[in-house]
Write an enzyme that holds these catalytic residues in place. Structure first.
Site, PDB file in Angstrom:
ATOM      1  N   ARG A 159       8.887  -5.042   3.837  1.00 18.46           N
ATOM      2  CA  ARG A 159       9.372  -6.039   4.491  1.00 18.46           C
ATOM      3  C   ARG A 159      10.336  -7.064   3.711  1.00 18.46           C
ATOM      4  O   ARG A 159      11.259  -7.582   4.106  1.00 18.46           O
ATOM      5  CB  ARG A 159       8.323  -6.813   5.088  1.00 18.46           C
ATOM      6  CG  ARG A 159       8.539  -7.450   6.304  1.00 18.46           C
ATOM      7  CD  ARG A 159       7.219  -7.868   7.024  1.00 18.46           C
ATOM      8  NE  ARG A 159       5.857  -8.010   6.254  1.00 18.46           N
ATOM      9  CZ  ARG A 159       4.759  -7.890   6.657  1.00 18.46           C
ATOM     10  NH1 ARG A 159       4.655  -8.033   8.093  1.00 18.46           N
ATOM     11  NH2 ARG A 159       3.886  -7.684   5.924  1.00 18.46           N
ATOM     12  N   ALA A 161     -15.927   1.874  -5.254  1.00 19.00           N
ATOM     13  CA  ALA A 161     -15.758   1.582  -7.042  1.00 19.00           C
ATOM     14  C   ALA A 161     -16.558   0.293  -7.087  1.00 19.00           C
ATOM     15  O   ALA A 161     -17.575   0.036  -7.762  1.00 19.00           O
ATOM     16  CB  ALA A 161     -14.532   1.249  -7.583  1.00 19.00           C
ATOM     17  N   GLY A 206      -2.323  -5.080   5.721  1.00 17.48           N
ATOM     18  CA  GLY A 206      -2.095  -3.773   5.971  1.00 17.48           C
ATOM     19  C   GLY A 206      -2.803  -2.907   5.328  1.00 17.48           C
ATOM     20  O   GLY A 206      -2.950  -3.242   3.967  1.00 17.48           O
ATOM     21  N   ARG A 228      16.731  16.180   3.236  1.00 19.41           N
ATOM     22  CA  ARG A 228      17.889  16.744   2.438  1.00 19.41           C
ATOM     23  C   ARG A 228      18.153  18.041   2.910  1.00 19.41           C
ATOM     24  O   ARG A 228      19.512  18.412   3.185  1.00 19.41           O
ATOM     25  CB  ARG A 228      17.497  16.671   1.033  1.00 19.41           C
ATOM     26  CG  ARG A 228      18.415  17.427  -0.125  1.00 19.41           C
ATOM     27  CD  ARG A 228      17.927  17.237  -1.438  1.00 19.41           C
ATOM     28  NE  ARG A 228      17.766  15.894  -1.963  1.00 19.41           N
ATOM     29  CZ  ARG A 228      18.839  15.208  -2.178  1.00 19.41           C
ATOM     30  NH1 ARG A 228      19.864  15.745  -2.468  1.00 19.41           N
ATOM     31  NH2 ARG A 228      18.552  14.195  -2.830  1.00 19.41           N
ATOM     32  N   THR A 282      -1.670  -2.677  -1.621  1.00 15.00           N
ATOM     33  CA  THR A 282      -0.683  -2.739  -0.573  1.00 15.00           C
ATOM     34  C   THR A 282       0.411  -1.606  -0.942  1.00 15.00           C
ATOM     35  O   THR A 282       0.313  -1.620  -2.121  1.00 15.00           O
ATOM     36  CB  THR A 282      -0.105  -4.034  -0.533  1.00 15.00           C
ATOM     37  OG1 THR A 282       1.285  -3.848   0.037  1.00 15.00           O
ATOM     38  CG2 THR A 282       0.191  -4.904  -1.759  1.00 15.00           C
ATOM     39  N   ARG A 337      -5.372  -8.757  10.478  1.00 12.83           N
ATOM     40  CA  ARG A 337      -4.681  -9.971  10.078  1.00 12.83           C
ATOM     41  C   ARG A 337      -5.404 -10.939  10.919  1.00 12.83           C
ATOM     42  O   ARG A 337      -5.194 -10.779  12.019  1.00 12.83           O
ATOM     43  CB  ARG A 337      -3.120  -9.851  10.360  1.00 12.83           C
ATOM     44  CG  ARG A 337      -2.516  -8.726   9.436  1.00 12.83           C
ATOM     45  CD  ARG A 337      -0.935  -8.762   9.161  1.00 12.83           C
ATOM     46  NE  ARG A 337      -0.457  -7.383   9.056  1.00 12.83           N
ATOM     47  CZ  ARG A 337      -0.041  -6.817   8.053  1.00 12.83           C
ATOM     48  NH1 ARG A 337      -0.212  -7.486   7.051  1.00 12.83           N
ATOM     49  NH2 ARG A 337       0.677  -5.706   8.092  1.00 12.83           N
ATOM     50  N   ASP A 383       3.207  -2.040  -0.799  1.00 11.96           N
ATOM     51  CA  ASP A 383       4.716  -2.625  -0.993  1.00 11.96           C
ATOM     52  C   ASP A 383       4.706  -2.886  -2.570  1.00 11.96           C
ATOM     53  O   ASP A 383       5.774  -3.051  -2.920  1.00 11.96           O
ATOM     54  CB  ASP A 383       5.049  -4.152  -0.404  1.00 11.96           C
ATOM     55  CG  ASP A 383       4.874  -3.715   1.168  1.00 11.96           C
ATOM     56  OD1 ASP A 383       4.965  -2.517   1.588  1.00 11.96           O
ATOM     57  OD2 ASP A 383       4.888  -4.763   1.848  1.00 11.96           O
ATOM     58  N   GLN A 403       4.087   6.125   5.954  1.00 11.63           N
ATOM     59  CA  GLN A 403       3.839   5.852   4.670  1.00 11.63           C
ATOM     60  C   GLN A 403       2.551   5.085   4.227  1.00 11.63           C
ATOM     61  O   GLN A 403       2.455   5.209   2.891  1.00 11.63           O
ATOM     62  CB  GLN A 403       5.102   4.796   4.102  1.00 11.63           C
ATOM     63  CG  GLN A 403       6.351   5.336   4.392  1.00 11.63           C
ATOM     64  CD  GLN A 403       7.397   4.649   4.422  1.00 11.63           C
ATOM     65  OE1 GLN A 403       8.040   4.118   3.445  1.00 11.63           O
ATOM     66  NE2 GLN A 403       7.843   3.866   5.732  1.00 11.63           N
ATOM     67  N   GLU A 408      21.776   8.863  -2.604  1.00  8.33           N
ATOM     68  CA  GLU A 408      22.919   8.427  -3.122  1.00  8.33           C
ATOM     69  C   GLU A 408      23.224   6.928  -3.569  1.00  8.33           C
ATOM     70  O   GLU A 408      23.653   6.549  -4.334  1.00  8.33           O
ATOM     71  CB  GLU A 408      23.843   8.723  -1.809  1.00  8.33           C
ATOM     72  CG  GLU A 408      25.383   8.722  -2.279  1.00  8.33           C
ATOM     73  CD  GLU A 408      25.858   9.667  -3.377  1.00  8.33           C
ATOM     74  OE1 GLU A 408      25.443  10.740  -3.473  1.00  8.33           O
ATOM     75  OE2 GLU A 408      26.736   9.249  -4.071  1.00  8.33           O
ATOM     76  N   ASP A 414       4.347  -5.670  -4.211  1.00  5.74           N
ATOM     77  CA  ASP A 414       5.096  -7.013  -4.235  1.00  5.74           C
ATOM     78  C   ASP A 414       4.076  -7.948  -4.903  1.00  5.74           C
ATOM     79  O   ASP A 414       4.399  -9.124  -4.531  1.00  5.74           O
ATOM     80  CB  ASP A 414       5.689  -7.304  -3.058  1.00  5.74           C
ATOM     81  CG  ASP A 414       4.730  -7.434  -1.824  1.00  5.74           C
ATOM     82  OD1 ASP A 414       3.316  -6.875  -2.125  1.00  5.74           O
ATOM     83  OD2 ASP A 414       5.201  -7.879  -0.768  1.00  5.74           O
ATOM     84  N   ASP A 447      -0.716 -10.481  -0.762  1.00  2.00           N
ATOM     85  CA  ASP A 447      -0.608 -11.937  -0.746  1.00  2.00           C
ATOM     86  C   ASP A 447      -1.370 -12.460   0.425  1.00  2.00           C
ATOM     87  O   ASP A 447      -1.966 -13.405   0.149  1.00  2.00           O
ATOM     88  CB  ASP A 447       0.916 -12.140  -0.693  1.00  2.00           C
ATOM     89  CG  ASP A 447       1.783 -11.713   0.160  1.00  2.00           C
ATOM     90  OD1 ASP A 447       1.165 -11.009   1.180  1.00  2.00           O
ATOM     91  OD2 ASP A 447       3.109 -11.791   0.224  1.00  2.00           O
ATOM     92  N   GLY A 448      -1.228 -12.136   1.772  1.00  4.35           N
ATOM     93  CA  GLY A 448      -1.939 -12.800   2.877  1.00  4.35           C
ATOM     94  C   GLY A 448      -3.634 -12.887   2.311  1.00  4.35           C
ATOM     95  O   GLY A 448      -4.019 -13.904   2.703  1.00  4.35           O
TER      96      GLY A 448
HETATM   97  O1  F6P Z   1       2.760  -5.044   3.820  1.00  5.06           O
HETATM   98  C1  F6P Z   1       2.596  -3.645   4.118  1.00  5.06           C
HETATM   99  C2  F6P Z   1       3.467  -3.206   5.265  1.00  5.06           C
HETATM  100  O2  F6P Z   1       3.342  -1.948   5.293  1.00  5.06           O
HETATM  101  C3  F6P Z   1       5.038  -3.554   5.088  1.00  5.06           C
HETATM  102  O3  F6P Z   1       5.618  -2.766   4.167  1.00  5.06           O
HETATM  103  C4  F6P Z   1       5.631  -3.655   6.534  1.00  5.06           C
HETATM  104  O4  F6P Z   1       6.558  -4.385   6.720  1.00  5.06           O
HETATM  105  C5  F6P Z   1       4.430  -4.170   7.078  1.00  5.06           C
HETATM  106  O5  F6P Z   1       3.228  -3.732   6.384  1.00  5.06           O
HETATM  107  C6  F6P Z   1       4.267  -3.606   8.565  1.00  5.06           C
HETATM  108  O6  F6P Z   1       3.100  -3.983   9.041  1.00  5.06           O
HETATM  109  P1  F6P Z   1       2.229  -3.636  10.362  1.00  5.06           P
HETATM  110  O7  F6P Z   1       1.203  -2.651  10.113  1.00  5.06           O
HETATM  111  O8  F6P Z   1       1.432  -4.770  10.691  1.00  5.06           O
HETATM  112  O9  F6P Z   1       3.391  -3.452  11.444  1.00  5.06           O
END
Ligand code: F6P
Length: 324
Positions: free
Chosen positions: A172, A22, A11, A155, A126, A72, A128, A256, A188, A130, A103-104
């Site tokens: 994810r 860079a 992604g 809001r 990424t 991918r 995420d 996002q 909230e 993560d 990670d992939g």
């Molecule tokens: O890993 C980044 C991410 O944006 C995740 O947050 C999301 O679940 C996923 O990629 C969506 O993947 P794609 O763009 O292949 O639908």
């Protein structure tokens, strides 16, 4: 090492271009050739390469997405696919790779390195966040700013209509975006995969806030949260069982992943890109560069993928206290 290949994979994330820039400019600084590999591992398999000089990466530090494109690749998961990739790298006389992704991407790099002993350094890119071995991945900060900006707008309408909004954000398997943006946007409740809140506690909390005088509410839900089957079913359940609010759902989705990177992401990408090239020139391989306590540090690719980057529990506590 005379020639370094650079690619983005998985992604996309804002700041990937700053990282490419860079890497290319650090190569130029150290008099090493740099080759851009298009569409991640798929471009490696297809030999989709282009020589990049310092001037090829002018005016991209501020651009979202990735000029090298990304993909991918299932073919790279096969031995045959990787053999094709190796052949193209040898033909192009590329000696090492910088892999920008999640990670992939790093798993692919590890397998390739084990099979062909090919030097690889990973840069975490990424939204995420993560990845183990770095406090921040490139793109996370920008994504947080995007999410907070949008929730601020939600809001406005939520409070005008006295509504309860469920806002689904990306992640994810990880709740970093939800947790940080949720606190930043004053949500909230924040529902993340790492913490099972349970439907009863969610209802109880929303009832309590209604009793305390709140007329509208925002609940941030990470895409990977398991509390409802999906965010629409969750919203439906809450509307029927709470009977106190009109409920609406907003799924933020791929917005996002776009946009001009924040200054934080640009600086992070610049630091990690330079470090990746320096590590390769130093004979290092199979590592990821990351930022820990504001210092550039390295982690084995294997640990980066398998290690657990824990969420900040203090933020959960802060969020609880803030939603009194
Ligand atoms: O890993 C980044 C991410 O944006 C995740 O947050 C999301 O679940 C996923 O990629 C969506 O993947 P794609 O763009 O292949 O639908």
């Amino acid at each position: 090492i005379k020639k370094i290949g650079v690619m983005t994979s998985g992604g996309d994330a804002p700041g990937m271009n700053a990282a490419i820039r860079a890497v290319v400019r650090a190569c130029s600084y150290y008099n090493v050739d740099c080759v851009g590999i298009y569409r991640g591992y798929q471009g490696l398999i297809d030999g989709d390469f282009k020589n990049l000089s310092a001037r090829h990466v002018s005016n991209i530090i501020n651009r979202g997405g990735t000029i090298l494109k990304t993909a991918r690749s299932n073919e790279f998961r096969t031995k045959e696919g990787r053999a094709k990739a190796y052949k193209h790298l040898k033909n192009a006389e590329i000696d090492a790779l910088v892999l920008i992704g999640g990670d992939g991407t790093f798993t692919g790099g590890m397998v390739f390195n084990n099979e062909y002993n090919f030097p690889c350094i990973g840069i975490p890119g990424t939204i995420d966040n993560d990845i183990f071995g770095t406090n921040y991945t490139i793109g996370f900060d920008t994504a947080l700013n995007t999410v907070v900006e949008v929730i601020d707008k939600i809001r406005d309408t939520a409070s005008s209509h006295n509504r309860l909004f469920f806002v689904e954000v990306m992640g994810r398997d990880a709740g970093f975006i939800a947790l940080n943006a949720g606190v930043g946007a004053g949500a909230e409740e924040i529902l993340i995969p790492e913490e099972d809140m349970g439907l009863d506690r969610l209802l109880e909390s929303l009832k309590r806030s209604k009793r305390s005088g709140k007329s509208s509410s925002i609940v941030v839900v990470a895409e990977g949260d398991k509390i409802g089957k999906n965010v629409f079913e969750l919203a439906d359940y809450v509307e029927k069982n709470l009977k106190q609010y009109e409920v609406r759902v907003s799924v933020l989705g791929h917005m996002q992943r776009g946009g001009s990177p924040s200054c934080f992401d640009r600086v992070l990408a610049s630091r990690l890109g330079v470090s990746a090239v320096e590590l390769l020139l130093d004979g290092k391989t199979n590592l990821m560069v990351g930022l820990i306590n504001n210092k550039v540090q390295t982690t084995n690719l294997e640990n980066a993928v398998k290690g657990h980057h824990a969420i900040n529990r203090e933020l959960l506590r802060v969020s609880d206290i803030m939603s009194i």
